[in-house]
Design an enzyme around this catalytic site. Structure first.
Site, short mmCIF file in Angstrom:
data_model
loop_
_atom_site.label_atom_id
_atom_site.label_comp_id
_atom_site.label_asym_id
_atom_site.label_seq_id
_atom_site.Cartn_x
_atom_site.Cartn_y
_atom_site.Cartn_z
N ARG A 192 12.02 -4.89 5.25
CA ARG A 192 11.76 -3.41 4.61
C ARG A 192 12.62 -2.63 5.51
O ARG A 192 13.02 -2.82 6.67
CB ARG A 192 10.30 -3.14 4.87
N LYS B 73 0.73 -1.33 0.07
CA LYS B 73 0.17 0.08 -0.08
C LYS B 73 0.88 1.24 0.06
O LYS B 73 0.61 2.33 -0.96
CB LYS B 73 -0.99 0.14 1.18
N ARG C 149 -10.01 0.44 8.60
CA ARG C 149 -9.60 -0.99 8.89
C ARG C 149 -10.68 -1.56 9.63
O ARG C 149 -10.26 -2.65 10.15
CB ARG C 149 -8.26 -0.65 9.86
N ARG D 77 -0.55 -8.69 13.45
CA ARG D 77 -1.21 -7.35 12.47
C ARG D 77 -1.91 -8.35 11.41
O ARG D 77 -2.97 -7.79 10.95
CB ARG D 77 0.17 -6.78 11.63
N ARG E 229 11.09 -0.16 11.17
CA ARG E 229 10.06 0.02 12.00
C ARG E 229 10.14 -0.83 13.14
O ARG E 229 10.48 -2.38 12.90
CB ARG E 229 8.82 -0.15 11.32
P1 AP5 Z 1 4.89 -1.49 1.70
O1 AP5 Z 1 4.40 -0.84 0.55
O2 AP5 Z 1 5.64 -0.91 2.78
O3 AP5 Z 1 3.47 -2.24 2.60
P2 AP5 Z 1 2.10 -1.87 3.29
O4 AP5 Z 1 1.01 -2.45 2.64
O5 AP5 Z 1 2.25 -0.10 3.26
O6 AP5 Z 1 2.40 -2.34 4.59
P3 AP5 Z 1 2.36 -1.78 5.86
O7 AP5 Z 1 3.33 -2.79 6.99
O8 AP5 Z 1 3.04 -0.18 6.19
O9 AP5 Z 1 1.10 -1.83 6.55
P4 AP5 Z 1 0.32 -1.83 7.71
O10 AP5 Z 1 -1.05 -1.83 7.34
O11 AP5 Z 1 0.88 -2.88 8.68
O12 AP5 Z 1 1.13 -0.57 8.38
P5 AP5 Z 1 0.58 0.70 9.03
O13 AP5 Z 1 1.50 1.67 8.93
O14 AP5 Z 1 -0.49 1.13 7.98
O15 AP5 Z 1 5.65 -2.89 1.59
C1 AP5 Z 1 6.29 -3.81 2.29
C2 AP5 Z 1 7.64 -4.26 1.69
O16 AP5 Z 1 7.36 -5.05 0.41
C3 AP5 Z 1 8.57 -2.99 1.10
O17 AP5 Z 1 9.71 -3.18 1.53
C4 AP5 Z 1 8.35 -2.96 -0.49
O18 AP5 Z 1 9.50 -2.44 -0.93
C5 AP5 Z 1 8.12 -4.40 -0.67
N1 AP5 Z 1 7.24 -4.60 -1.84
C6 AP5 Z 1 5.81 -3.87 -2.04
N2 AP5 Z 1 5.43 -4.19 -3.16
C7 AP5 Z 1 6.07 -5.25 -3.55
C8 AP5 Z 1 5.98 -6.15 -4.55
N3 AP5 Z 1 5.04 -6.01 -5.53
N4 AP5 Z 1 6.86 -6.95 -4.87
C9 AP5 Z 1 8.01 -7.17 -3.97
N5 AP5 Z 1 8.09 -6.52 -2.90
C10 AP5 Z 1 7.06 -5.50 -2.57
O19 AP5 Z 1 -0.05 0.62 10.36
C11 AP5 Z 1 0.85 0.26 11.38
C12 AP5 Z 1 0.16 0.19 12.77
O20 AP5 Z 1 -0.47 1.51 12.93
C13 AP5 Z 1 -0.92 -0.74 12.81
O21 AP5 Z 1 -0.46 -2.24 13.22
C14 AP5 Z 1 -1.80 -0.21 13.94
O22 AP5 Z 1 -1.31 -0.41 15.04
C15 AP5 Z 1 -1.85 1.39 13.82
N6 AP5 Z 1 -2.68 1.92 12.58
C16 AP5 Z 1 -2.66 2.41 11.45
N7 AP5 Z 1 -3.82 2.56 10.89
C17 AP5 Z 1 -4.63 2.28 11.65
C18 AP5 Z 1 -6.16 2.32 11.60
N8 AP5 Z 1 -6.66 2.78 10.53
N9 AP5 Z 1 -6.95 1.79 12.80
C19 AP5 Z 1 -6.06 1.56 13.82
N10 AP5 Z 1 -4.82 1.23 13.82
C20 AP5 Z 1 -4.05 1.64 12.90
#
Ligand code: AP5
Length: 219
Positions: free
Chosen positions: A129, A15, A90, A174, A163
């Site tokens: 990552r 994402k 979410r 997660r 992270r």
């Molecule tokens: P990347 O693009 O970083 O993946 P992502 O989907 O953004 O993953 P996140 O881990 O950031 O998602 P998340 O939902 O767990 O975390 P968030 O910050 O929202 O890609 C990952 C890796 O793969 C990278 O190294 C990239 O280079 C590689 N890659 C990407 N695409 C690829 C491909 N096609 N092929 C190969 N490699 C690839 O949330 C963190 C925490 O915050 C949550 O756990 C929660 O505690 C809190 N939080 C955030 N939002 C909310 C909400 N709305 N409600 C409640 N709690 C929340």
């Protein structure tokens, strides 16, 4: 035309990677609740102090907090800016809140793009990552290395970070949170004809092309 799109998918689905590309290529603005919460943790605000333990455990922060952040951030943007919701909504309650937030600002949801991935690949993606400590550009130990080793492509910095929640145990929590609370909102959007599925296992550029095709269909 102003677009409002949601990128939906489990942790590591890509994402953030795709949102960054859409920002670069289309001047859209990425609204990542994860990034907003991490900024609050870094600044040590009361909200950040509250969120830190929850995030470190891989659980979800309260619906009120994240929906409040999204509303504030949208208010700070002009009404003519296209946005990508990354990691929000979410839960069903957040999906309801987003409808109200958008309606109150004269916006409407155009697309919900689901990045479909195999769970086994996600642990590898997340544990490999890292990002630039200065500008936040994202990389991966194997899938997306800087062009010059140890130097950020975007800003030239040589400092990188990982992270604290990117470890296998937290990633499993997660993913369980995603399955239990986030995946169930897809049918709600599907019924409204908003969902398009994209193969998130494809190379990053191909995923980007598939998203571009969806956005072009909006025009
Ligand atoms: P990347 O693009 O970083 O993946 P992502 O989907 O953004 O993953 P996140 O881990 O950031 O998602 P998340 O939902 O767990 O975390 P968030 O910050 O929202 O890609 C990952 C890796 O793969 C990278 O190294 C990239 O280079 C590689 N890659 C990407 N695409 C690829 C491909 N096609 N092929 C190969 N490699 C690839 O949330 C963190 C925490 O915050 C949550 O756990 C929660 O505690 C809190 N939080 C955030 N939002 C909310 C909400 N709305 N409600 C409640 N709690 C929340």
């Amino acid at each position: 035309m102003t677009l409002n799109i949601i990128l939906l998918g489990p942790p590591g689905a890509g994402k953030g990677t795709q949102a960054a590309r859409l920002e670069e290529e289309h001047g859209m603005v990425q609204l990542s609740t994860g990034d907003m919460l991490r900024a609050a943790v870094k600044e040590g605000t009361p909200l950040g102090q509250q969120a830190k333990a929850v995030m470190d455990a891989g659980e979800l922060v309260s619906d009120e907090i994240v929906s409040g952040l999204i509303g504030e951030r949208l208010d700070a943007l002009g009404g003519d800016v296209s946005v990508i919701f990354d990691g929000y909504p979410r839960t069903a309650a957040q999906a309801d809140a987003l409808d109200a937030i958008l309606a109150a600002r004269g916006r409407k949801l155009d697309h919900v793009i689901e990045l479909r991935v195999e769970e086994d690949a996600l642990v590898d993606r997340i544990t490999g990552r890292f990002s630039c400590a200065k500008c936040g550009a994202g990389y991966h130990d194997r899938h997306k290395q800087p062009k010059v080793e140890g130097v950020c492509d975007a800003c030239g910095s040589s400092e990188f970070k990982r992270r604290p929640d990117d470890n296998e145990e937290t990633v499993r929590t997660r993913m369980a949170e995603y399955r239990a609370k986030t995946a169930p909102i897809l049918p709600i959007y599907d019924e409204r004809g908003l969902v398009t599925h994209v193969d998130g296992m494809a190379p990053i550029a191909d995923v980007n092309d598939a998203i571009e095709t969806i956005l072009a269909s909006a025009g």
